[in-house]
Design a protein around this motif. Structure first.
Motif, PDB file in Angstrom:
ATOM      1  N   GLN A 109       0.807  -1.064   0.012  1.00 26.70           N
ATOM      2  CA  GLN A 109       0.038  -0.010   0.055  1.00 26.70           C
ATOM      3  C   GLN A 109       0.894   1.314   0.142  1.00 26.70           C
ATOM      4  OE1 GLN A 109      -3.400  -0.621  -0.019  1.00 26.70           O
ATOM      5  NE2 GLN A 109      -3.366   1.642  -0.448  1.00 26.70           N
ATOM      6  N   GLN A 110       0.361   2.111  -0.912  1.00 32.49           N
ATOM      7  CA  GLN A 110       1.154   3.442  -0.848  1.00 32.49           C
ATOM      8  C   GLN A 110       0.365   4.700  -0.570  1.00 32.49           C
ATOM      9  OE1 GLN A 110       3.378   3.874  -4.536  1.00 32.49           O
ATOM     10  NE2 GLN A 110       3.891   5.978  -4.087  1.00 32.49           N
ATOM     11  N   CYS A 111       0.731   5.656   0.102  1.00 32.74           N
ATOM     12  CA  CYS A 111       0.165   6.797   0.411  1.00 32.74           C
ATOM     13  C   CYS A 111       0.725   7.803  -0.764  1.00 32.74           C
ATOM     14  CB  CYS A 111       0.232   7.434   1.500  1.00 32.74           C
ATOM     15  SG  CYS A 111      -0.365   6.361   2.987  1.00 32.74           S
ATOM     16  N   SER A 112       0.111   8.141  -1.818  1.00 34.40           N
ATOM     17  CA  SER A 112       0.672   8.594  -3.135  1.00 34.40           C
ATOM     18  C   SER A 112       0.571  10.184  -3.046  1.00 34.40           C
ATOM     19  CB  SER A 112      -0.070   7.879  -4.289  1.00 34.40           C
ATOM     20  OG  SER A 112      -1.388   8.418  -4.355  1.00 34.40           O
ATOM     21  N   SER A 113      -0.359  10.950  -2.213  1.00 31.78           N
ATOM     22  CA  SER A 113      -0.473  12.308  -2.436  1.00 31.78           C
ATOM     23  C   SER A 113      -0.573  12.807  -1.312  1.00 31.78           C
ATOM     24  CB  SER A 113      -1.667  12.370  -3.258  1.00 31.78           C
ATOM     25  OG  SER A 113      -1.816  13.810  -3.500  1.00 31.78           O
ATOM     26  N   ASN A 114      -1.521  13.239  -0.552  1.00 27.40           N
ATOM     27  CA  ASN A 114      -1.895  13.945   0.508  1.00 27.40           C
ATOM     28  C   ASN A 114      -2.132  12.959   1.810  1.00 27.40           C
ATOM     29  OD1 ASN A 114      -4.747  13.923   0.316  1.00 27.40           O
ATOM     30  ND2 ASN A 114      -4.606  15.751  -1.059  1.00 27.40           N
ATOM     31  N   GLU A 115      -2.607  13.509   3.082  1.00 30.47           N
ATOM     32  CA  GLU A 115      -2.968  12.839   4.037  1.00 30.47           C
ATOM     33  C   GLU A 115      -4.492  12.477   3.807  1.00 30.47           C
ATOM     34  OE1 GLU A 115      -4.473  16.910   4.889  1.00 30.47           O
ATOM     35  OE2 GLU A 115      -2.649  15.898   4.162  1.00 30.47           O
ATOM     36  N   GLN A 116      -5.121  12.992   2.858  1.00 29.98           N
ATOM     37  CA  GLN A 116      -6.509  12.574   2.896  1.00 29.98           C
ATOM     38  C   GLN A 116      -6.589  11.332   1.938  1.00 29.98           C
ATOM     39  OE1 GLN A 116      -8.511  16.007   1.205  1.00 29.98           O
ATOM     40  NE2 GLN A 116      -8.861  16.967   3.417  1.00 29.98           N
ATOM     41  N   ILE A 117      -5.691  11.394   0.906  1.00 28.88           N
ATOM     42  CA  ILE A 117      -5.904  10.039   0.044  1.00 28.88           C
ATOM     43  C   ILE A 117      -5.094   9.118   0.756  1.00 28.88           C
ATOM     44  CG2 ILE A 117      -4.506   9.347  -2.042  1.00 28.88           C
ATOM     45  CD1 ILE A 117      -5.081  12.117  -3.291  1.00 28.88           C
ATOM     46  N   CYS A 118      -4.005   9.445   1.597  1.00 31.47           N
ATOM     47  CA  CYS A 118      -3.574   8.246   2.304  1.00 31.47           C
ATOM     48  C   CYS A 118      -4.454   7.538   3.299  1.00 31.47           C
ATOM     49  CB  CYS A 118      -2.074   8.925   3.024  1.00 31.47           C
ATOM     50  SG  CYS A 118      -1.255   7.675   3.945  1.00 31.47           S
ATOM     51  N   LEU A 119      -5.253   8.215   3.992  1.00 32.83           N
ATOM     52  CA  LEU A 119      -6.041   7.679   4.820  1.00 32.83           C
ATOM     53  C   LEU A 119      -7.226   6.960   4.052  1.00 32.83           C
ATOM     54  CD1 LEU A 119      -6.678  10.658   7.480  1.00 32.83           C
ATOM     55  CD2 LEU A 119      -5.508   8.299   7.754  1.00 32.83           C
ATOM     56  N   ASN A 120      -7.654   7.517   2.909  1.00 31.43           N
ATOM     57  CA  ASN A 120      -8.661   6.809   2.035  1.00 31.43           C
ATOM     58  C   ASN A 120      -8.019   5.618   1.737  1.00 31.43           C
ATOM     59  OD1 ASN A 120     -11.286   6.586   0.712  1.00 31.43           O
ATOM     60  ND2 ASN A 120      -9.784   6.704  -0.914  1.00 31.43           N
ATOM     61  N   ASP A 121      -6.814   5.592   1.224  1.00 32.46           N
ATOM     62  CA  ASP A 121      -6.182   4.269   0.771  1.00 32.46           C
ATOM     63  C   ASP A 121      -5.963   3.305   1.817  1.00 32.46           C
ATOM     64  OD1 ASP A 121      -5.625   5.494  -1.571  1.00 32.46           O
ATOM     65  OD2 ASP A 121      -3.448   5.596  -1.407  1.00 32.46           O
ATOM     66  N   LEU A 122      -5.577   3.883   3.101  1.00 32.00           N
ATOM     67  CA  LEU A 122      -5.454   2.827   4.314  1.00 32.00           C
ATOM     68  C   LEU A 122      -6.856   2.322   4.774  1.00 32.00           C
ATOM     69  CD1 LEU A 122      -2.960   4.575   6.425  1.00 32.00           C
ATOM     70  CD2 LEU A 122      -2.718   2.467   5.382  1.00 32.00           C
ATOM     71  N   TYR A 123      -7.896   3.129   4.571  1.00 32.84           N
ATOM     72  CA  TYR A 123      -9.263   2.809   4.817  1.00 32.84           C
ATOM     73  C   TYR A 123      -9.793   1.673   4.037  1.00 32.84           C
ATOM     74  CZ  TYR A 123     -13.714   2.974   7.345  1.00 32.84           C
ATOM     75  OH  TYR A 123     -14.926   2.635   8.171  1.00 32.84           O
ATOM     76  N   SER A 124      -9.542   2.050   2.642  1.00 33.59           N
ATOM     77  CA  SER A 124     -10.313   1.163   1.521  1.00 33.59           C
ATOM     78  C   SER A 124      -9.532   0.504   0.867  1.00 33.59           C
ATOM     79  CB  SER A 124     -11.008   2.278   0.578  1.00 33.59           C
ATOM     80  OG  SER A 124     -11.819   3.125   0.936  1.00 33.59           O
ATOM     81  N   GLY A 125      -8.226   0.321   1.207  1.00 32.70           N
ATOM     82  CA  GLY A 125      -7.313  -0.438   0.340  1.00 32.70           C
ATOM     83  C   GLY A 125      -6.861  -1.776   0.979  1.00 32.70           C
ATOM     84  N   GLY A 126      -5.730  -2.327   0.479  1.00 32.26           N
ATOM     85  CA  GLY A 126      -5.355  -3.563   1.016  1.00 32.26           C
ATOM     86  C   GLY A 126      -5.170  -3.957   2.632  1.00 32.26           C
ATOM     87  N   PRO A 127      -4.471  -2.904   3.325  1.00 34.92           N
ATOM     88  CA  PRO A 127      -4.412  -3.260   4.743  1.00 34.92           C
ATOM     89  C   PRO A 127      -5.746  -3.145   5.660  1.00 34.92           C
ATOM     90  CG  PRO A 127      -3.224  -1.329   4.188  1.00 34.92           C
ATOM     91  CD  PRO A 127      -4.051  -1.729   2.919  1.00 34.92           C
ATOM     92  N   LYS A 128      -6.916  -3.034   4.946  1.00 35.15           N
ATOM     93  CA  LYS A 128      -7.947  -2.622   5.871  1.00 35.15           C
ATOM     94  C   LYS A 128      -8.233  -3.458   6.856  1.00 35.15           C
ATOM     95  CE  LYS A 128     -10.951  -4.216   2.371  1.00 35.15           C
ATOM     96  NZ  LYS A 128     -12.199  -3.574   1.303  1.00 35.15           N
TER      97      LYS A 128
END
Length: 84
Positions: free
Chosen positions: A1-20
């Protein structure tokens, strides 16, 4: 999982992505109107639009549903008038 842009996108990636399976049980998504309201609703938001909820501007800092308001960007100047 990668946080590619800003903190909002990072949190969205964490919440909805692979390590959820690990992240989601330890996180909560709550109302931005209550817990993360942008101060632009006190005046005018940057895109020329206003608050989606017109009551937020009418009630301002006296809104009983408001817990946290953030003052950033063009809204920084409003902090002194809103809280002093």
């Amino acid at each position: 999982q990668q946080c590619s842009s800003n903190e909002q996108i990072c949190l969205n990636d964490l919440y909805s992505g692979g390590p959820k399976a690990h992240f989601r049980p330890h996180a909560i998504v709550a109302s931005g109107q209550k817990w993360n309201r942008g101060a632009c609703v006190l005046n005018q938001c940057g895109d020329g639009g206003g608050a989606a909820n017109k009551e937020m501007k009418r009630l301002g800092m006296a809104d009983p549903g408001l817990e946290i308001m953030h003052f950033m960007g063009a809204s920084k100047h409003a902090a002194r008038h809103a809280i002093c």
